[in-house]
Design a protein around this motif. Sequence first.
Motif, PDB file in Angstrom:
ATOM      1  N   GLY A 157       0.798  -1.223   0.000  1.00  0.00           N
ATOM      2  CA  GLY A 157       0.000   0.000   0.000  1.00  0.00           C
ATOM      3  C   GLY A 157       0.826   1.265   0.000  1.00  0.00           C
ATOM      4  N   GLY A 158       2.152   1.144  -0.099  1.00  0.00           N
ATOM      5  CA  GLY A 158       3.024   2.325  -0.128  1.00  0.00           C
ATOM      6  C   GLY A 158       4.002   2.302   1.028  1.00  0.00           C
TER       7      GLY A 158
ATOM      8  N   TRP B 166      -5.783  -6.409  -0.376  1.00  0.00           N
ATOM      9  CA  TRP B 166      -5.945  -5.486  -1.514  1.00  0.00           C
ATOM     10  C   TRP B 166      -4.592  -5.006  -2.043  1.00  0.00           C
ATOM     11  CZ3 TRP B 166      -3.478  -1.346   0.366  1.00  0.00           C
ATOM     12  CH2 TRP B 166      -3.539  -1.115   1.750  1.00  0.00           C
ATOM     13  N   ASN B 167      -3.555  -5.067  -1.191  1.00  0.00           N
ATOM     14  CA  ASN B 167      -2.201  -4.665  -1.607  1.00  0.00           C
ATOM     15  C   ASN B 167      -1.624  -5.637  -2.642  1.00  0.00           C
ATOM     16  OD1 ASN B 167      -2.479  -6.245   0.790  1.00  0.00           O
ATOM     17  ND2 ASN B 167      -0.285  -6.203   1.092  1.00  0.00           N
TER      18      ASN B 167
ATOM     19  N   LEU C 129      -3.854 -11.603  -6.773  1.00  0.00           N
ATOM     20  CA  LEU C 129      -5.048 -12.378  -6.397  1.00  0.00           C
ATOM     21  C   LEU C 129      -6.033 -12.460  -7.565  1.00  0.00           C
ATOM     22  CD1 LEU C 129      -5.716 -11.082  -2.749  1.00  0.00           C
ATOM     23  CD2 LEU C 129      -4.404 -13.080  -3.473  1.00  0.00           C
ATOM     24  N   MET C 130      -6.122 -11.395  -8.344  1.00  0.00           N
ATOM     25  CA  MET C 130      -7.034 -11.409  -9.496  1.00  0.00           C
ATOM     26  C   MET C 130      -6.530 -12.349 -10.588  1.00  0.00           C
ATOM     27  SD  MET C 130      -8.069  -7.424  -9.290  1.00  0.00           S
ATOM     28  CE  MET C 130      -9.144  -7.136 -10.632  1.00  0.00           C
TER      29      MET C 130
ATOM     30  N   PRO D 241     -12.040  -3.421  -0.754  1.00  0.00           N
ATOM     31  CA  PRO D 241     -12.522  -2.694   0.426  1.00  0.00           C
ATOM     32  C   PRO D 241     -11.853  -1.346   0.698  1.00  0.00           C
ATOM     33  CG  PRO D 241     -11.029  -4.464   1.093  1.00  0.00           C
ATOM     34  CD  PRO D 241     -11.112  -4.509  -0.408  1.00  0.00           C
ATOM     35  N   ILE D 242     -10.662  -1.147   0.177  1.00  0.00           N
ATOM     36  CA  ILE D 242      -9.833   0.026   0.515  1.00  0.00           C
ATOM     37  C   ILE D 242      -9.336   0.656  -0.790  1.00  0.00           C
ATOM     38  CG2 ILE D 242      -7.611   0.712   1.631  1.00  0.00           C
ATOM     39  CD1 ILE D 242      -9.642  -0.164   3.720  1.00  0.00           C
ATOM     40  N   PRO D 243      -9.301   1.987  -0.937  1.00  0.00           N
ATOM     41  CA  PRO D 243      -9.564   3.046   0.053  1.00  0.00           C
ATOM     42  C   PRO D 243     -11.047   3.260   0.358  1.00  0.00           C
ATOM     43  CG  PRO D 243      -8.909   4.017  -2.047  1.00  0.00           C
ATOM     44  CD  PRO D 243      -8.755   2.532  -2.201  1.00  0.00           C
TER      45      PRO D 243
END
Length: 399
Positions: free
Chosen positions: A242-243, A369-370, A375-376, A392-394
């Motif tokens: 995520g950074g 999500w990172n 995963l996709m 779900p994020i952001p």
Amino acid sequence: MYKIVSECRICRSEALRSYLDLGKQPLANSLNTNPEKYPLNVLFCEVCGLSQLSIVVNPDILYKDYPYHSSVSQTFKNHCRAMAREAKKYFRPIDPMVLDIAANDGCLLAEFSKEGCKVLGIDPAANLCQAAMSNGVPMIQGYWSSQTAALVQPMDIITATNVLAHVDDIKNFLIEIKEKLRAKTHGIFIAEFPYLPNLIEGNQFDTIYHEHLSYFLLTPLRRIFTECGLEIFRVDKFPIHGGSIRIYASPSSHHAIEYSVLEMVQEEENAGYLNFNTYLDFSNCVELEKTALKMILQDKSDQKVMGYGASAKGCNLFNICGIDREMLIAITDDTPAKQGKTIPGIGIPIVSSEYMDSIKPDFILLLAWNFAEELMQKTAHHRARGAKYILPIPEVKII
Ligand code: JHZ
């Protein structure tokens, strides 16, 4: 079980103000249905700007048996490979020695080894030491401390990825590192960790959990490095987790301070990260987002929903958002150590990808999500038959 933080871990000021109270939550990696809950509250130091949790959970509860294996993600492995190659410019020509603190399953050291280094890892988790050693990475089981440092010879490079935020006594941690590098004037410490401005701008409140004691800006960190005789001379940004930022530090003035360091410190001040009010805005965004995921999942109650990636942040997100056992069938995770266990406090089972294949879900919630892209790719066959993803994020989004 835990101690209360009464002064800043960097500057020792008592001027600590809470900006995000997430209530009592279970430990994110306690993968069972009824774990103990602990306060989860973030404080801002008005003197040096460090964000930190209001408590420190006994590390033995958190780390003696740790289910997270870094090597499960190919994206992270690739990142480690690139990191080892980049570090090469700081190698000694003959037999470079590398120590990795909190080496997990040896993911990073395996890459340094491929670059011709002698490697040594240290980690408190017996299960991870075993995993690393079975991959040919020598390990010491323990935390980085004066006791374990005494077992280690002087190093050319010491690395610490995703562990500085987990350390309570940063000062001692850094002093021991400096001592191990000192004998070799060219010794370098390389640390990497999620960067607070990315957390705030990306609304990554799910990454606030009990393992992460500190949420770093470069400004306060530089201060404690200098106090411990280490100079941060270079900083790079990476999208991982995520950074994150990677900092390079050295015990001597051997390396000129690069512009990247001065620029980041200036950016932090300009963007208001040393100002408490910036964090109140973030806290308001979190309040709004907390209900959004639950509403989407309630709306899909007649559909088959599964999650992918029983990440610590995913377990935390579920608890913060009040997700119920009934809202998802199960969470897939490719880590064998997580399968057969449950999401802390909620009881949703963690299963293999074969199980997901047998269910054929309508929606896949990407809890890691990172690693969304990876995963996709792994679930492209579900996408091909019409399944959709929930990010779900952001903010909650269906794609
Ligand atoms: P992931 C970790 O947190 C650990 P977590 C730690 N707390 C830390 O500091 C941060 O990172 C930065 C699974 N997965 O990496 C593996 C698959 O199953 O987002 C993991 O369980 N298949 C030290 O736990 C989870 O997802 C895959 O293909 O929040 C990812 O967890 C991939 C890519 C992942 O970190």
